[in-house]
Design an enzyme around this catalytic site. Sequence first.
Site, PDB file in Angstrom:
ATOM      1  N   GLU A  83      12.456   1.475 -56.810  1.00 35.55           N
ATOM      2  CA  GLU A  83      11.563   0.320 -56.698  1.00 35.55           C
ATOM      3  C   GLU A  83      11.313  -0.396 -58.018  1.00 35.55           C
ATOM      4  OE1 GLU A  83      11.135   3.088 -55.021  1.00 35.55           O
ATOM      5  OE2 GLU A  83      11.029   2.467 -52.928  1.00 35.55           O
ATOM      6  N   HIS A 108       2.196   5.441 -45.809  1.00 32.32           N
ATOM      7  CA  HIS A 108       2.845   4.362 -45.068  1.00 32.32           C
ATOM      8  C   HIS A 108       1.823   3.350 -44.542  1.00 32.32           C
ATOM      9  CE1 HIS A 108       6.259   7.045 -45.188  1.00 32.32           C
ATOM     10  NE2 HIS A 108       7.019   6.208 -44.525  1.00 32.32           N
TER      11      HIS A 108
END
Lengths: 326, 326, 378, 378
Positions: free
Chosen positions: A60, A129
């Site tokens: 990322e 999440h």
Amino acid sequence: MSEITMVEAINLALARALEEDQNVVVFGEDVGANGGVFRVTAGLQKRFGGERVLDAPLAETAIAGMAVGMATQGIRPIIEIQFMGFIYSAVDQIINHASRMRNRTRSRLTCPMVLRTPHGGGIHAPEHHCESTESMFAHMPGLRVVIPSSPQRAYGLLLAAIRDPDPVIFLEPSRLYRLMKEEVIDNGEALPLDVCFQLRDGKDVTLVTWGAMIHETMQAADQLASEGISAEVIDVATLKPLDMETILTSVAKTGRCVIVHEAARTCAIGSEIAAQLAERGLMSLFAPVQRVTGYDTIMPLFRLEKQYIPSTARIMAAVKKTQEVS
Amino acid sequence: MSEITMVEAINLALARALEEDQNVVVFGEDVGANGGVFRVTAGLQKRFGGERVLDAPLAETAIAGMAVGMATQGIRPIIEIQFMGFIYSAVDQIINHASRMRNRTRSRLTCPMVLRTPHGGGIHAPEHHCESTESMFAHMPGLRVVIPSSPQRAYGLLLAAIRDPDPVIFLEPSRLYRLMKEEVIDNGEALPLDVCFQLRDGKDVTLVTWGAMIHETMQAADQLASEGISAEVIDVATLKPLDMETILTSVAKTGRCVIVHEAARTCAIGSEIAAQLAERGLMSLFAPVQRVTGYDTIMPLFRLEKQYIPSTARIMAAVKKTQEVS
Amino acid sequence: MNASERPDHSPPLGSETRVVAFEIKHTQIIDHHGAPLGPLPEFAKDPAELIKLYRAMVLTRLFDNKAIALQRTGKMGTYASSNGQEGVAVGMGSAMQPCDVFAPVYREYGTQFMRGVAMHEILLYWGGDERGMNYAQQRQDFPISVPIASQIPHAVGAAFAMKLRKEPRVSVGVLGDGASSKGDFYESLNIAGAWQLPVVIVIVNNQWAISLPRHEQSFAATLAQKGIAAGVPCEQVDGNDVIAMRYIMERALERARNGGGPTLIEALTYRMSDHTTADDASRYRPPAELEGQRQFDPIMRLKNYLTHNADWDDAKEQALQAECSAEIESEVKLYLDTPPMPPESMFDHLYETLPAIYKEQRDEVMQLGATGGGEDHV
Amino acid sequence: MNASERPDHSPPLGSETRVVAFEIKHTQIIDHHGAPLGPLPEFAKDPAELIKLYRAMVLTRLFDNKAIALQRTGKMGTYASSNGQEGVAVGMGSAMQPCDVFAPVYREYGTQFMRGVAMHEILLYWGGDERGMNYAQQRQDFPISVPIASQIPHAVGAAFAMKLRKEPRVSVGVLGDGASSKGDFYESLNIAGAWQLPVVIVIVNNQWAISLPRHEQSFAATLAQKGIAAGVPCEQVDGNDVIAMRYIMERALERARNGGGPTLIEALTYRMSDHTTADDASRYRPPAELEGQRQFDPIMRLKNYLTHNADWDDAKEQALQAECSAEIESEVKLYLDTPPMPPESMFDHLYETLPAIYKEQRDEVMQLGATGGGEDHV
Ligand SMILES: Cc1ncc(C[n+]2csc(CCOP(=O)(O)OP(=O)(O)O)c2C)c(N)n1
Ligand SMILES: Cc1ncc(C[n+]2csc(CCOP(=O)(O)OP(=O)(O)O)c2C)c(N)n1
Ligand SMILES: [Mg+2]
Ligand SMILES: [Mg+2]
């Protein structure tokens, strides 16, 4: 034209952007053959080729940093971070570079990039999440933060984000991805990036919210109507820069305000709205502003997420409190 | 006992912690032979050995992540991030792990670590060396955020942070490192981590601030006194969890409040305080709360930092506004 | 990428043992006395070309001295010196083409000057003025990057843009030995390899990261070998040998330009100065080490070579120094004469168009003016 | 570290070319039909020992099937299967000592079970209940780590604690092939090398990171060679050969335990399942690839070996399966019978002592109770 989900609407906007501008590039983890874990990018690699729709290695920091590098060189990167819980590795590049490149170089280099990521809970997903930490980005100068709440707004806001000359954090409420369908006209029209949407007219109270919480908030407005309380509903959507004018105008009319968000309560966008209402709308307030928010605790695993995310009942209770005083 | 600077006071607290608990370990970039770029850790490696005071390779993600790993295994790591602009690479480990380890394991593993880093501008330092982004951490459940504003409070708060069983972000206002001296008694006494300090009694207005802005705020209070306005000054110091009781009590008395911080205005701790004042203190407010803050722009390079950081004059002007209405 | 190009040499499960092997080469062309160790690259056979390199190194060194003086006399802020590292910077700058893109750290003045970045721009930047990074030339080059290693993903991203547009350009990213410990570097080098992007990444190993010596930074025998982790060709070069530096750099640039993908170069050099003007290296660095390194000075080395091979003499040297000094003085004047930015300009490059909500703040700054509302700041 | 131990083999500036060389070895002990390729390690000469390994793999596989069934029938949330990777997990688990510390990803159930983590704990976790990570045994082991690669710094930090306290313990961190692209991994491996910490890091290369195949993840020929970047010994092993896996793992653990520092192991295996129950691998993975991999199944391989060398037969197999199934059923019952957490418990492990300011919120949650104030959630 048939009705489509938010996933399909976002896909449509991405396809149009890829179509209309050769410099648009989509990349992230699993966005290619797999079409994204939510299928948001389904079919794009096939249609636009592996040079413009790419699966990135699992990194990322580099994904965000490369987007910065590309954007300075005339590419319009749209990156996907698979879930918001994995955005944190990209924070350094977002804050230290994406949001500042224009300022650091006096507009010589700019950073027209979009970072898309699923936002919020309610889908019974695993740990990390279900984040809704938009507030940390809303604090950062130089960024735009956008959260759509319907297929049609997702389409128009995403197109606007892609065409915007500055970096945009585009947060997609995963709970809404497939919850409702709406007619979306694929006419390439963008929505403005600095005006709230007024979703419902009312006169007794202003409900201010965004993202998936629109769902419970509209439900609350319906129930309130049946009890004779008329609620105006504002979808902030473009959280940074924040359009306070629309909110202030509404509250000037209703005299009462309930702010609803899924994020933890403290030091959040709700705090800013409440603060500005107190500063600039104090004289029109008949009752203290109420905030109905996620709690100041870690987003629980899914067994308790329902108890964490504001419920319609909590929103209703807060509205009632604003009606008591008068 | 002679008077010492904040740098020396922090050094004293670190030395005492290293002395009293074999599990305390200090590491970070250049904290060893060099004693830290501000000399905060000077002499510690010599005194406590290279096994407990270590220079880390240049890797903030790993430094924070290793601290998490150590802390779960009974070590009490104190890490230094050289400047707050370099904390962003550590954000993933702070948010996804440090703040959640206790919750994720139902207190089986805990994370008693301290992350120290210089905070704020005003020292004519280069780009990215002048951050005051405490708000993003103040939004995150499971963390403590502390900013001392004097040598003595730095000593007591740091000891408290080190002994605390949970992760603490300890932000040291670099502008104050050597600005003032104070008598500090090295008696090992910690200060509480959840109560604001009331630095000055007053009755006409409450000035709420923290960190380096204490300096300008106290100056403003002095000047206001000479104009017949009596200002109470509160040093929030322990920003998360936030002790609103002290602030509310003061505002209940003065009826007016000015919040001062160096960080950008939007979605900051000042927003939260203002929001809570509006929610819980609305009836005692004689005038809208004023916020005197850094602007919603990138912290400029040093030629303009003076225009960015709130000045005494700006604080005074805001106080005067609160006095107009009544 | 089709199957035959697959880099995965993992044996199919169930096969016998096999071995992958690597080696790291070190290149030096003239020794530290200035004597060639073998045949010279083509470009080095032309004395005029070498004198250009020499001049660029001398100019950089003199600029450096001047910048430090400006800082010491309160006319500039903290400054990071490149003293001792001019060979690396000039080697890179001379090998690159104007169309390439450069992503520096903060000690590559030599490269930047060769690419047309103005000295007064660098001074403005360290003088606390954002306009310094608004290069009039090389407008695609990246600004100085203070967050260590964070510029490497930018360089790799720029290389992606070049490859996508099929341009014969190369992106060059630079980092330090300390920076080679940071995730940004590994992650983006790995992607540069996976996507075979036209990028050259140079680790300027000046043996120190502030107070941390190279051998405490990593247990790796060389920093070049970090390229192995990404499947990227990698090698070591004597960065104080500007001829070797340029040679190795040109080779890597050519490979990238011709579609051959990325290269990682470790350039060995030495930081002769303190880390920055805010640092005092005597706290952590043995004085003998610094003294021992002086014999490897890149400028002296090329001067020796020129003296023996190209009739370089004191007169030429003095003329060169005078010319460089004059150039520097006029740039310093430009710097010192630059009028200050209006305070409200802090809002003028925040977004392309300032959102209405921030206008009020901008007005306040404008109204408060140069003092920010008071003379009382620390 | 004193000078003679310095890892920096950079030649002094001005010397001639020199080369550092590396190689990566691959180890396999029995082939995929179960036939030994050479002499066996000591432990493998005892059939009882091998049957233990076999049982652990079978138990893990059966657990996996059951967990997927629970998810499919709505009794559990998303689950990450370890089907096909049991050899790696059991090899690691059998080589470790109870005093060691384990930092898993989410496919190391086999290791966790051998260390005493209970099956119902794993089920609770995937069932959306934090109590699942409050292991009753191995209380120092780390919880499952969802943010990819972020557990590697934890493993290295734990190793630091062991070294500081001079304990003869080793920390083991596991990550996937995808995770080996992430900065957390490189950064902490580099520090593990620089500080020579007692840690073993295992890359479980199951050839896929969700939909990204190994060869698109990195241009590196092996993932083992990432250790070279950190100066850490590294090697590849056939992870579907549980004997080889345990052997290589034991060797690395022993080195670490004896002060020899870290090791990086790449274990080759294959993810036979979808990424998780939320994934559909048929979207991106050629069916033939999966079929081709079935012949390398780690369980079948050891079964073949035992059949030929340790009188393993159908009766024994059936008894084992029955025994494992019964154990699993009783754990599933424990899971399903676990009473729900009270909602307000979401505040009970936020800080050691809940700060007063949050008491009001906790009270609200308690008062709203199980429904969170309404049945109207999506
Ligand atoms: C991410 C980050 N961490 C820390 C710093 C503070 N810092 C500035 S320079 C430096 C050392 C850099 O060493 P190296 O990469 O070898 O470059 P050199 O200064 O030697 O040229 C450090 C730690 C920084 N600028 N960025
Ligand atoms: C930092 C981060 N980014 C993205 C994800 C989403 N995600 C979950 S698993 C996975 C792939 C992991 O691949 P690998 O490391 O090979 O492990 P495997 O699943 O194959 O065991 C991804 C991208 C994540 N969990 N964490
Ligand atoms: Mg260096
Ligand atoms: Mg994998």
